[in-house]
Each structure stands twice: as structure tokens, then as C-alpha cells.
Design a protein around this motif. Structure first.
Motif, PDB file in Angstrom:
ATOM      1  N   VAL A   3       4.909  -1.867  -2.665  1.00  0.00           N
ATOM      2  CA  VAL A   3       4.066  -2.849  -3.468  1.00  0.00           C
ATOM      3  C   VAL A   3       2.649  -2.073  -3.535  1.00  0.00           C
ATOM      4  O   VAL A   3       2.175  -1.492  -2.646  1.00  0.00           O
ATOM      5  N   ALA A   4       2.132  -2.187  -4.641  1.00  0.00           N
ATOM      6  CA  ALA A   4       0.922  -1.420  -4.997  1.00  0.00           C
ATOM      7  C   ALA A   4       0.427  -1.860  -6.381  1.00  0.00           C
ATOM      8  O   ALA A   4       1.501  -2.401  -7.051  1.00  0.00           O
ATOM      9  N   ARG A   5      -0.584  -1.621  -6.806  1.00  0.00           N
ATOM     10  CA  ARG A   5      -0.944  -1.993  -8.415  1.00  0.00           C
ATOM     11  C   ARG A   5      -0.826  -0.916  -9.298  1.00  0.00           C
ATOM     12  O   ARG A   5      -0.169  -1.200 -10.608  1.00  0.00           O
ATOM     13  N   ASN A   6      -0.766   0.414  -9.092  1.00  0.00           N
ATOM     14  CA  ASN A   6      -0.937   1.366  -9.991  1.00  0.00           C
ATOM     15  C   ASN A   6       0.442   1.825 -10.282  1.00  0.00           C
ATOM     16  O   ASN A   6       1.151   2.334  -9.485  1.00  0.00           O
ATOM     17  N   GLN A   7       1.301   1.446 -11.660  1.00  0.00           N
ATOM     18  CA  GLN A   7       2.525   1.542 -11.916  1.00  0.00           C
ATOM     19  C   GLN A   7       2.977   3.128 -11.947  1.00  0.00           C
ATOM     20  O   GLN A   7       4.117   3.529 -11.414  1.00  0.00           O
ATOM     21  N   GLU A   8       2.025   3.884 -12.545  1.00  0.00           N
ATOM     22  CA  GLU A   8       2.434   5.565 -12.403  1.00  0.00           C
ATOM     23  C   GLU A   8       2.702   5.982 -11.376  1.00  0.00           C
ATOM     24  O   GLU A   8       3.577   6.644 -10.852  1.00  0.00           O
ATOM     25  N   ARG A   9       1.759   5.762 -10.346  1.00  0.00           N
ATOM     26  CA  ARG A   9       1.926   6.096  -8.933  1.00  0.00           C
ATOM     27  C   ARG A   9       3.353   5.670  -8.134  1.00  0.00           C
ATOM     28  O   ARG A   9       3.871   6.433  -7.356  1.00  0.00           O
ATOM     29  N   ILE A  10       3.550   4.431  -8.591  1.00  0.00           N
ATOM     30  CA  ILE A  10       4.779   3.801  -8.185  1.00  0.00           C
ATOM     31  C   ILE A  10       5.870   4.336  -8.575  1.00  0.00           C
ATOM     32  O   ILE A  10       6.924   4.940  -8.010  1.00  0.00           O
ATOM     33  N   SER A  11       5.898   4.763  -9.673  1.00  0.00           N
ATOM     34  CA  SER A  11       7.176   5.662 -10.346  1.00  0.00           C
ATOM     35  C   SER A  11       7.222   6.972  -9.883  1.00  0.00           C
ATOM     36  O   SER A  11       8.207   7.429  -9.574  1.00  0.00           O
ATOM     37  N   LEU A  12       5.996   7.627  -9.701  1.00  0.00           N
ATOM     38  CA  LEU A  12       6.088   9.044  -8.742  1.00  0.00           C
ATOM     39  C   LEU A  12       6.607   8.993  -7.506  1.00  0.00           C
ATOM     40  O   LEU A  12       7.651   9.769  -7.194  1.00  0.00           O
ATOM     41  N   LEU A  13       6.451   8.060  -6.844  1.00  0.00           N
ATOM     42  CA  LEU A  13       7.010   7.753  -5.555  1.00  0.00           C
ATOM     43  C   LEU A  13       8.342   7.570  -5.652  1.00  0.00           C
ATOM     44  O   LEU A  13       8.958   7.941  -4.846  1.00  0.00           O
ATOM     45  N   GLN A  14       8.762   6.622  -6.451  1.00  0.00           N
ATOM     46  CA  GLN A  14      10.393   6.478  -6.768  1.00  0.00           C
ATOM     47  C   GLN A  14      10.989   7.631  -6.859  1.00  0.00           C
ATOM     48  O   GLN A  14      12.015   7.756  -6.354  1.00  0.00           O
ATOM     49  N   GLU A  15      10.365   8.510  -7.710  1.00  0.00           N
ATOM     50  CA  GLU A  15      11.224   9.740  -8.091  1.00  0.00           C
ATOM     51  C   GLU A  15      11.415  10.536  -7.050  1.00  0.00           C
ATOM     52  O   GLU A  15      12.272  11.175  -6.933  1.00  0.00           O
ATOM     53  N   GLU A  16      10.356  10.679  -6.148  1.00  0.00           N
ATOM     54  CA  GLU A  16      10.313  11.396  -4.990  1.00  0.00           C
ATOM     55  C   GLU A  16      11.341  11.102  -4.072  1.00  0.00           C
ATOM     56  O   GLU A  16      11.885  11.742  -3.207  1.00  0.00           O
ATOM     57  N   LEU A  17      11.151   9.647  -3.699  1.00  0.00           N
ATOM     58  CA  LEU A  17      12.012   9.020  -2.467  1.00  0.00           C
ATOM     59  C   LEU A  17      13.601   9.121  -2.944  1.00  0.00           C
ATOM     60  O   LEU A  17      14.360   9.020  -2.347  1.00  0.00           O
ATOM     61  N   GLY A  47       0.861  -1.156  -0.116  1.00  0.00           N
ATOM     62  CA  GLY A  47       0.047   0.100  -0.077  1.00  0.00           C
ATOM     63  C   GLY A  47       0.727   1.218   0.006  1.00  0.00           C
ATOM     64  O   GLY A  47       0.507   2.150   0.509  1.00  0.00           O
ATOM     65  N   ALA A  48       2.176   1.190  -0.690  1.00  0.00           N
ATOM     66  CA  ALA A  48       3.067   2.073  -0.505  1.00  0.00           C
ATOM     67  C   ALA A  48       2.924   3.470  -1.097  1.00  0.00           C
ATOM     68  O   ALA A  48       3.171   4.426  -0.712  1.00  0.00           O
ATOM     69  N   THR A  49       1.792   3.378  -2.196  1.00  0.00           N
ATOM     70  CA  THR A  49       1.467   4.788  -2.775  1.00  0.00           C
ATOM     71  C   THR A  49       0.139   5.308  -2.323  1.00  0.00           C
ATOM     72  O   THR A  49      -0.205   6.292  -2.548  1.00  0.00           O
ATOM     73  N   GLY A  50      -0.483   4.774  -0.927  1.00  0.00           N
ATOM     74  CA  GLY A  50      -1.472   5.193  -0.304  1.00  0.00           C
ATOM     75  C   GLY A  50      -1.073   6.420   0.687  1.00  0.00           C
ATOM     76  O   GLY A  50       0.208   6.710   0.497  1.00  0.00           O
ATOM     77  N   ASP A  51      -1.980   7.022   1.254  1.00  0.00           N
ATOM     78  CA  ASP A  51      -1.818   8.143   2.178  1.00  0.00           C
ATOM     79  C   ASP A  51      -0.662   7.836   3.267  1.00  0.00           C
ATOM     80  O   ASP A  51       0.349   8.583   3.318  1.00  0.00           O
ATOM     81  N   ILE A  52      -1.281   6.675   3.701  1.00  0.00           N
ATOM     82  CA  ILE A  52      -0.472   6.288   5.050  1.00  0.00           C
ATOM     83  C   ILE A  52       0.934   5.582   4.354  1.00  0.00           C
ATOM     84  O   ILE A  52       2.034   5.970   4.860  1.00  0.00           O
ATOM     85  N   GLY A  53       0.874   4.872   3.498  1.00  0.00           N
ATOM     86  CA  GLY A  53       1.970   4.107   3.021  1.00  0.00           C
ATOM     87  C   GLY A  53       3.163   4.855   2.460  1.00  0.00           C
ATOM     88  O   GLY A  53       4.176   4.947   2.875  1.00  0.00           O
ATOM     89  N   SER A  54       2.625   6.134   1.699  1.00  0.00           N
ATOM     90  CA  SER A  54       3.733   7.044   1.294  1.00  0.00           C
ATOM     91  C   SER A  54       4.365   7.968   2.217  1.00  0.00           C
ATOM     92  O   SER A  54       5.624   7.945   2.067  1.00  0.00           O
ATOM     93  N   ALA A  55       3.512   8.161   3.357  1.00  0.00           N
ATOM     94  CA  ALA A  55       4.223   8.765   4.636  1.00  0.00           C
ATOM     95  C   ALA A  55       5.053   7.732   5.135  1.00  0.00           C
ATOM     96  O   ALA A  55       6.387   8.265   5.600  1.00  0.00           O
ATOM     97  N   VAL A  56       4.863   6.628   5.484  1.00  0.00           N
ATOM     98  CA  VAL A  56       5.826   5.597   5.942  1.00  0.00           C
ATOM     99  C   VAL A  56       7.128   5.636   5.173  1.00  0.00           C
ATOM    100  O   VAL A  56       8.111   5.491   5.710  1.00  0.00           O
ATOM    101  N   CYS A  57       7.011   5.525   3.736  1.00  0.00           N
ATOM    102  CA  CYS A  57       8.061   5.510   2.988  1.00  0.00           C
ATOM    103  C   CYS A  57       8.853   6.729   3.026  1.00  0.00           C
ATOM    104  O   CYS A  57      10.382   6.661   2.952  1.00  0.00           O
ATOM    105  N   ARG A  58       8.357   7.895   3.256  1.00  0.00           N
ATOM    106  CA  ARG A  58       9.182   9.070   3.355  1.00  0.00           C
ATOM    107  C   ARG A  58       9.943   9.043   4.653  1.00  0.00           C
ATOM    108  O   ARG A  58      11.090   9.331   4.632  1.00  0.00           O
ATOM    109  N   TRP A  59       9.314   8.666   5.855  1.00  0.00           N
ATOM    110  CA  TRP A  59       9.962   8.271   6.959  1.00  0.00           C
ATOM    111  C   TRP A  59      11.243   7.527   6.846  1.00  0.00           C
ATOM    112  O   TRP A  59      12.199   7.896   7.269  1.00  0.00           O
ATOM    113  N   LEU A  60      10.825   6.456   6.319  1.00  0.00           N
ATOM    114  CA  LEU A  60      11.900   5.296   6.193  1.00  0.00           C
ATOM    115  C   LEU A  60      13.108   5.913   5.676  1.00  0.00           C
ATOM    116  O   LEU A  60      14.359   5.483   5.632  1.00  0.00           O
ATOM    117  N   THR A  61      12.849   6.609   4.553  1.00  0.00           N
ATOM    118  CA  THR A  61      13.905   7.044   3.590  1.00  0.00           C
ATOM    119  C   THR A  61      14.852   8.375   4.384  1.00  0.00           C
ATOM    120  O   THR A  61      15.861   8.208   4.156  1.00  0.00           O
TER     121      THR A  61
END
Ligand code: NDP
Length: 342
Positions: free
Chosen positions: A186-200, A161-175
Motif C-alpha cells: 500500500v502506497a500512492r506513487n505507482q512508479e515506486r510500487i512497480s520498482l519495488l515489485q520488480e525488486e522483490l 507505506g511499503a515503498t518507504g525506507d522502513i516499509g521497503s526494508a520490511v518487504c525485503r525481509w518478509l520476502t
């Protein structure tokens, strides 16, 4: 005054609770009845902070049930949330948390388009999703991994649920705040995953069944365990499963030696809270344990931060998590750290 908008986990659960709370006329009714039932204030809450400050709140039962989504009764589901918000506002509640599925329904169906609910114009600044505090608490719970011999700097963490509201915040903290070895997204929408990877600037995307056997710690913030069909024996031992979803169902799903389950996003207060509602949602220590999102509205009331502290999607910053985290500690909340062992 603070408020909590909540709902029960299923129709069976709702019927049982209605009986217990003294609403026998609700207890034998089916989904149709719950679809038309209005929101109700069913509990008055008093909380005393570690500082001695006392506040009062109300629990608003929205009468939403997850079966409404499964039965595609979307109009009923969205009406439940808007009506509960209007009810909270009309009752003079300054800041109300949207608990359980309420905030997800609000976001997914763009309910910010519907400010007018009959004669009430919703003031969105009176509401918070509570997700900043939830994300902060889950991040603190990751520290519990040390207790079972998992060293964070050598750990692979999967966020489901990495690209969700809580999941993305957890990823930011971990980073930004930890030195974990690998972060699996882990999430289904590839575009949102790419945006998150770019941000992190990090994070490896993979399907759940590939990620799980690689992970020392799994953060579940997608509420989807029912559909997971993975042999617990294929997982690492030890493995810490932090179940941030609602309802909590991961521990029963991965019941095997070496797999440790932790109820994610749950806090315990240092003093008893005067209320009855948390017993109904099956907390182990009902007088002190609660969802972190609910605790967020208490914190905003204690601090008199009358603002929608958590709002919109994927806007939670590490700074805001730290800010709500400091308030959480100041007022006597701590993350639940006891886990179940398989
Ligand atoms: P969001 O809707 O913002 O995010 C959900 C995430 O899950 C997205 O990344 C979504 O991505 C992913 N997802 C959904 N289905 C699947 C699937 N089948 N496979 C893989 N990924 C999936 O939700 P929130 O972040 O607001 O909330 C997450 C959870 O936390 C919910 O279960 C909620 O009930 C719980 N919660 C707990 C609180 C507490 O106090 N303890 C407070 C608030 C929420 P994609 O769609 O691309 O797959």
C-alpha cells in the motif's frame, strides 16, 4: 558518546512538557515561539549493556513540532533539524539518531544540500536515521502474530507505506526470510510500487481500503491513520495491527474485538536506563522502553561503529538488518511483544 534528536508530538504536548521539565518561559508560548526556539540538550543518558559495558549519551530536543508542517512553515521545520544536528556535532556527539519526523524531513527536503550550518560543517557520517534497527524490530514483532493464532505461512501481510525506507526494508525481509502467503503493498506513487515489485519479485499493489479486509497482519509505516475511514468490523478476526508510525494512533482507531494492536518499532532494554525523556513520550515502562531508531545510535556506540549505518532512502538490506539485530540482542534489547486487544 551517542545522541538522540527528538521532538514532541504537538504544541499542547510541548507546552505541557516544558512546564514539567522546568522551562516555564516555554510553557505558555504558541507556534511562533517554537519556530524560533533553538535546540537544547535536555537530558543526559547512561545505558548499561547486557555485556556490562556502559555508555553515555545526550538527548537533543530540536523544538520541531508537527504543526510546523501543517502550517506550511517548512523553512522553520528544516532549520530545526539542521540546527539540532549542528548542536549535536558541536557538543562532541559521535553518533546521533534522527528520531520521529527528523529523518523524514531530512530526506524529503533534501537537507544533504545544506552541509554548512553557520560555522559548523555537518559531518553526515555522525548521524543515522535508525531505520535499519526499526525495520528489524518490526519484522521480529510480526512473529507475535503466532500468539493470537495467526500462522505466518498462511498469513496475508499488508505493508502500509511499503515503498518507504522502513516499509521497503520490511518487504525485503518478509520476502527473503519468511514464507508468508501474500504480501500486499500500500502506497500512492505507482512508479515506486512497480520498482519495488520488480525488486522483490512479488507483492500485490492495492489501495488501503481494499487491502485491509484481506490482511491478517497490517504493518503501518506511513503515519496516516487519521485519514483512514474503515469500519473495524470489515477486518479479519484475528488481525494484528503493528503501528510503526509516530505518533502511535492505530490502536484507538481500530478498537474492536479480534483486532490486536502492537506498538511497532519499540524495544525494551533488559536493564533500567538512566534518563527521564522516555517518560515524556508516554512509554508504558519509561525506564526501559524506547524507539528502535534511538536504540540504533546506542548500538552503534556500544559497537563503536561510528558510521551513518542507516542513511539515504531504500538502501536497507536484510544483511544489515541481521547485523544490527545481532548487536541488539547482544546488548540486551528485545522487541516489544505485548499487544492491546480490542
Ligand atoms: P518514508 O517517508 O520513507 O515512507 C513513507 C511511506 O508511506 C511511503 O511508502 C509513502 O508512499 C507512504 N505513504 C505516505 N502517505 C500515504 C498515504 N496517504 N497512503 C498510502 N501510503 C502513504 O518514511 P519512513 O519509512 O522513514 O518512516 C515511516 C514511519 O515510521 C513514520 O511514521 C516514522 O515516524 C516512523 N518511524 C518510527 C521509528 C521508531 O523508532 N519506531 C523510527 C523512524 C521512523 P507514497 O508517498 O507513494 O504514498
Amino acid at each position: 558518546m551517542f545522541g538522540l534528536i527528538g521532538h514532541l508530538t504537538s504544541l499542547d504536548h510541548a507546552q505541557a512538557v516544558a512546564r514539567d521539565l522546568g522551562y516555564p518561559e516555554y510553557a505558555d508560548q504558541g507556534l511562533d515561539f517554537w519556530c524560533s526556539a533553538p535546540p537544547q540538550i535536555v537530558d543526559t543518558i547512561k545505558v548499561t549493556s547486557a555485556t556490562g559495558q556502559q555508555i553515555e549519551g545526550r538527548y537533543v530536543e530540536s523544538c520541531f513540532l508537527p504543526e510546523m508542517l501543517a502550517a506550511r512553515r517548512i523553512k522553520a521545520a528544516t532549520r530545526k533539524i539542521l540546527n539540532a544536528m549542528a548542536h549535536a556535532q558541536k557538543n562532541g556527539i559521535d553518533i546521533t539518531a534522527l528520531g520521529g519526523f527528523s529523518s523524514i524531513i531530512f530526506e524529503n527536503f533534501n537537507l544533504n544540500r545544506f552541509r554548512q550550518v553557520r560555522n559548523t560543517e555537518l559531518e553526515f557520517e555522525r548521524f543515522t536515521t535508525g531505520n535499519t534497527h526499526t525495520a528489524y524490530i518490526i519484522c521480529r514483532q510480526i512473529e507475535a502474530a503466532a500468539k493470537i493464532g495467526i500462522n505466518l505461512s498462511e498469513a496475508t501481510v499488508a505493508v502500509c507505506g511499503a515503498t518507504g525506507d522502513i516499509g521497503s526494508a520490511v518487504c525485503r525481509w518478509l520476502t527473503q526470510k519468511t514464507d508468508i502467503k501474500d504480501l500486499l503493498l500500500v502506497a500512492r506513487n505507482q512508479e515506486r510500487i512497480s520498482l519495488l515489485q520488480e525488486e522483490l519479485g512479488r507483492g500485490i499493489a492495492m489501495p488501503l481500503e481494499v487491502a485491509l479486509p484481506k490482511a491478517d497482519i497490517v504493518v503501518w509505516v506511513a503515519s496516516m491513520a487519521k485519514g483512514v475511514d474503515i469500519d473495524p468490523k470489515s477486518l479479519k478476526q484475528p488481525c494484528l495491527m503493528i503501528d510503526g508510525g509516530y505518533p502511535k494512533n492505530i490502536a484507538t482507531h481500530f478498537n474492536a474485538p479480534g483486532i490486536y494492536g502492537l506498538n511497532g518499532g519499540i524495544v525494551e532494554h533488559m536493564l533500567d536506563i538512566d534518563w527521564k525523556i522516555m517518560g515524556i513520550v508516554n512509554m508504558d515502562v519509561p525506564a526501559r522502553q524506547l524507539f528502535a531508531c534511538f536504540a540504533e545510535s546506542m548500538l552503534l556506540e556500544f559497537e563503536k561503529w561510528y558510521t551513518n549505518f542507516s542513511w539515504g532512502r531504500n538502501q536497507i538490506t536484510v544483511e544489515k538488518m541481521e547485523r544490527i539485530g545481532e548487536a541488539s540482542v547482544r546488548h540486551g534489547f528485545k522487541p516489544l511483544m505485548e499487544f492491546s486487544a480490542g
